[in-house]
Design a protein around this motif. Sequence first.
Motif, mmCIF file in Angstrom:
data_model
loop_
_atom_site.group_PDB
_atom_site.id
_atom_site.type_symbol
_atom_site.label_atom_id
_atom_site.label_comp_id
_atom_site.label_asym_id
_atom_site.label_seq_id
_atom_site.Cartn_x
_atom_site.Cartn_y
_atom_site.Cartn_z
ATOM 1 N N LYS A 96 -10.345 7.171 -14.456
ATOM 2 C CA LYS A 96 -9.444 6.662 -15.505
ATOM 3 C C LYS A 96 -8.017 7.170 -15.260
ATOM 4 O O LYS A 96 -7.046 6.404 -15.350
ATOM 5 N N GLU A 97 -7.915 8.468 -14.934
ATOM 6 C CA GLU A 97 -6.576 9.024 -14.645
ATOM 7 C C GLU A 97 -5.903 8.269 -13.505
ATOM 8 O O GLU A 97 -4.704 7.997 -13.539
ATOM 9 N N ALA A 98 -6.706 7.968 -12.471
ATOM 10 C CA ALA A 98 -6.143 7.278 -11.302
ATOM 11 C C ALA A 98 -5.677 5.869 -11.671
ATOM 12 O O ALA A 98 -4.612 5.409 -11.220
ATOM 13 N N TYR A 99 -6.452 5.176 -12.494
ATOM 14 C CA TYR A 99 -6.001 3.846 -12.953
ATOM 15 C C TYR A 99 -4.704 3.974 -13.749
ATOM 16 O O TYR A 99 -3.741 3.232 -13.533
ATOM 17 N N ASP A 100 -4.679 4.932 -14.673
ATOM 18 C CA ASP A 100 -3.493 5.090 -15.520
ATOM 19 C C ASP A 100 -2.244 5.410 -14.697
ATOM 20 O O ASP A 100 -1.124 5.077 -15.085
ATOM 21 N N ALA A 101 -2.447 6.072 -13.556
ATOM 22 C CA ALA A 101 -1.306 6.454 -12.708
ATOM 23 C C ALA A 101 -0.975 5.393 -11.665
ATOM 24 O O ALA A 101 -0.123 5.613 -10.793
ATOM 25 N N GLY A 102 -1.655 4.268 -11.710
ATOM 26 C CA GLY A 102 -1.382 3.197 -10.746
ATOM 27 C C GLY A 102 -1.928 3.467 -9.356
ATOM 28 O O GLY A 102 -1.490 2.855 -8.378
ATOM 29 N N THR A 158 -8.426 17.651 -12.409
ATOM 30 C CA THR A 158 -7.392 16.770 -12.964
ATOM 31 C C THR A 158 -6.424 16.278 -11.890
ATOM 32 O O THR A 158 -6.221 16.922 -10.858
ATOM 33 N N LEU A 159 -5.810 15.176 -12.213
ATOM 34 C CA LEU A 159 -4.827 14.593 -11.295
ATOM 35 C C LEU A 159 -3.654 15.555 -11.067
ATOM 36 O O LEU A 159 -3.169 15.694 -9.940
ATOM 37 N N GLY A 160 -3.238 16.227 -12.131
ATOM 38 C CA GLY A 160 -2.098 17.137 -12.012
ATOM 39 C C GLY A 160 -2.352 18.241 -10.997
ATOM 40 O O GLY A 160 -1.521 18.497 -10.118
ATOM 41 N N VAL A 161 -3.494 18.904 -11.106
ATOM 42 C CA VAL A 161 -3.802 20.002 -10.176
ATOM 43 C C VAL A 161 -4.005 19.445 -8.759
ATOM 44 O O VAL A 161 -3.559 20.040 -7.779
ATOM 45 N N TYR A 162 -4.657 18.301 -8.659
ATOM 46 C CA TYR A 162 -4.864 17.709 -7.325
ATOM 47 C C TYR A 162 -3.507 17.435 -6.665
ATOM 48 O O TYR A 162 -3.305 17.723 -5.490
ATOM 49 N N ARG A 163 -2.582 16.909 -7.459
ATOM 50 C CA ARG A 163 -1.249 16.604 -6.895
ATOM 51 C C ARG A 163 -0.489 17.874 -6.526
ATOM 52 O O ARG A 163 0.199 17.924 -5.510
ATOM 53 N N GLU A 164 -0.624 18.915 -7.362
ATOM 54 C CA GLU A 164 0.076 20.189 -7.080
ATOM 55 C C GLU A 164 -0.336 20.763 -5.729
ATOM 56 O O GLU A 164 0.412 21.513 -5.109
ATOM 57 N N THR A 165 -1.544 20.446 -5.303
ATOM 58 C CA THR A 165 -2.049 21.025 -4.058
ATOM 59 C C THR A 165 -2.065 19.984 -2.934
ATOM 60 O O THR A 165 -2.894 20.041 -2.023
ATOM 61 N N GLY A 166 -1.148 19.017 -3.020
ATOM 62 C CA GLY A 166 -0.989 18.057 -1.920
ATOM 63 C C GLY A 166 -1.806 16.791 -2.058
ATOM 64 O O GLY A 166 -1.838 15.974 -1.129
ATOM 65 N N GLY A 167 -2.449 16.623 -3.190
ATOM 66 C CA GLY A 167 -3.273 15.436 -3.388
ATOM 67 C C GLY A 167 -2.453 14.161 -3.441
ATOM 68 O O GLY A 167 -1.308 14.165 -3.894
ATOM 69 N N TYR A 168 -3.027 13.103 -2.970
ATOM 70 C CA TYR A 168 -2.436 11.756 -2.918
ATOM 71 C C TYR A 168 -1.197 11.676 -2.032
ATOM 72 O O TYR A 168 -0.385 10.776 -2.181
ATOM 73 N N THR A 169 -1.048 12.631 -1.105
ATOM 74 C CA THR A 169 0.038 12.482 -0.118
ATOM 75 C C THR A 169 -0.463 11.779 1.144
ATOM 76 O O THR A 169 0.328 11.273 1.927
ATOM 77 N N ALA A 170 -1.789 11.753 1.331
ATOM 78 C CA ALA A 170 -2.330 10.996 2.477
ATOM 79 C C ALA A 170 -2.303 9.502 2.184
ATOM 80 O O ALA A 170 -2.202 8.682 3.101
#
Length: 416
Positions: free
Chosen positions: A138-144, A17-29
Motif C-alpha cells: 500500500k505504501e508503495a502504491y501511495d508513493a507512486g 516501512t518505506l521511510g526506513v527502506y529509503r534512508e538505507t538506500g532503498g528504491y535507488t536501484a
Amino acid sequence: MAEKIFTRNFDRPNSHTLGVYRETGGYTALPKALAMEPTAITEEVKKSNLRGLGGAAFPTGMKWSFIPKGSTAPKYLVINADEGEPGTFKDRYLLERDPHALIEGMIIAARAIDSHVGFVYIRGEYVKPWQMFSGAVKEAYDAGLLGRNIQSSGFDFDIVIHRGAGAYICGEETGLLSSLEGKKGWPKIKPPFPAIKGAFGQPTIVNNVETIAAVPHIINRGAAWFAGLGTKTQGGTRLYSVSGHVVKPGVVEAPVSVTLRSLIYDDCGGIRDGRRLKAVVPGGSSAPILTADEIDVIMDADALKAAGTMIGSAGVIVMDETVSIPEALMVVARFYAHESCGQCTPCRESTGWIYKMAHRIVDGKGRKEDLDTILDVAKRGAGTTICAFYDGAVGPYVSYIEKFREEFEALIPRDA
Ligand code: SF4
C-alpha cells in the motif's frame, strides 16, 4: 565479519516501512533498472551468479531468459512465499522486516521479463508476514512506486497478493500456479515449464522471496560484487534458518561459501548444554541427512550435491546426541504421508506405507525385513512422479536408514 545484505536492516526500528527502506538506500536501484534495457537487467543478474534461494538453486537470470522473446502474450511474475519446507523460516523475516526489498526486486524483475502483473503467493499460516507485506505494498502504491507509469518511466506494474490455505504442495511451483488459478493445488507435468505456459496459461517466472530481494542490491552494486561474495558457481550471501540443538538458533546471513561446521559453531554458538552433535539436515526436511563427521562441507548448491545432499531452502536442522533418528524419521515420514497430493501412485501409496513401517519400528513392533522394504520402496518410486515431492521424501527415508541403520535395528525385536 561477512557483509550483510538481506539482514542489514532487520534490527532497525520500523525496518518494514518505506521511510526506513529509503534512508538505507532503498528504491535507488529502481530508476537505474527502469533506464536499462530489459535484456541488460537479465544479463546483469546472470553475471551475478544469483541462484534460486527457495529450493532448486536454478540460475535466476537464465530462468528469466526462458520467457519467449517478442511474445505479446501477458507475462506474469509469481513470487513463491509459501515457505512450507520444515525447518525453513527465513522468508517470513524478509516479508516482515524488509518487505520493500521484495517489492523493489519485483518491479525490476518484471521490467526484465516484460511483466505488468506480479503475484505474491503467501502461505496461509503467515498472517503477520501477510499483514506487513500488504502494508508495504500500500505504501508503495501511495508513493507512486507501483501502478501506472512508475516514476514517469512509462512502465506499469501491479502486485496482487494471494494467500494460500496451508498445503505444502502449493510450494511446488506448478502446484502453486494451480492454486493461484483457483484450482486444487495439484502439480503439473513439466514440460511445458512455467516460462512457456505458466499462470493462466501464459509465460510465467516463479521466484522465491529471498531470490528477488537480492535483485536491487545486484543492480545497485553490480554483478561482479555479488558474484565475488560467493563461490565460482553461486554468488552472494544467503539466509540460513538454523533450528534444533544449537545455542543460538535463528536466521543467519552468511556467504554461500560458509561451511556447515562454521555455521553451527561460529554463527550459532555450537551445540547447547555441552552435548555432542549427532546429525544435521542442511536444506530443509527433504535434504538427505549428514552425520557429525560430514559437516566440513561448503553450503553452496554444488558442494552439497557432491556430498550427497542438497541446499534446498537452507533450513538447517541440528540434532544432538539425545535425538532418536528412527523417531525423527517417523515424524518426517508422517509429514510426507500427510502432504502427498495423491496424484501419483508411487507417492500416494509409498509415503503412507513408509510412515506405517517407521511408526511400528519406533513402537518396538518392527519386522526384520522392514528396513530393506523401506529402502526398496523408496528407491523404486524415485524419479517416477509428476513433481519433486516424492524424490524429496526419498532423501530422508534412505539417508536416515543408511547412515543410522544400527539405531533402527536396535529397536526391532530379535525374534521379529
Ligand atoms: Fe502429488 Fe506426490 Fe505426485 Fe507430487 S509426487 S504430484 S505430491 S502425488
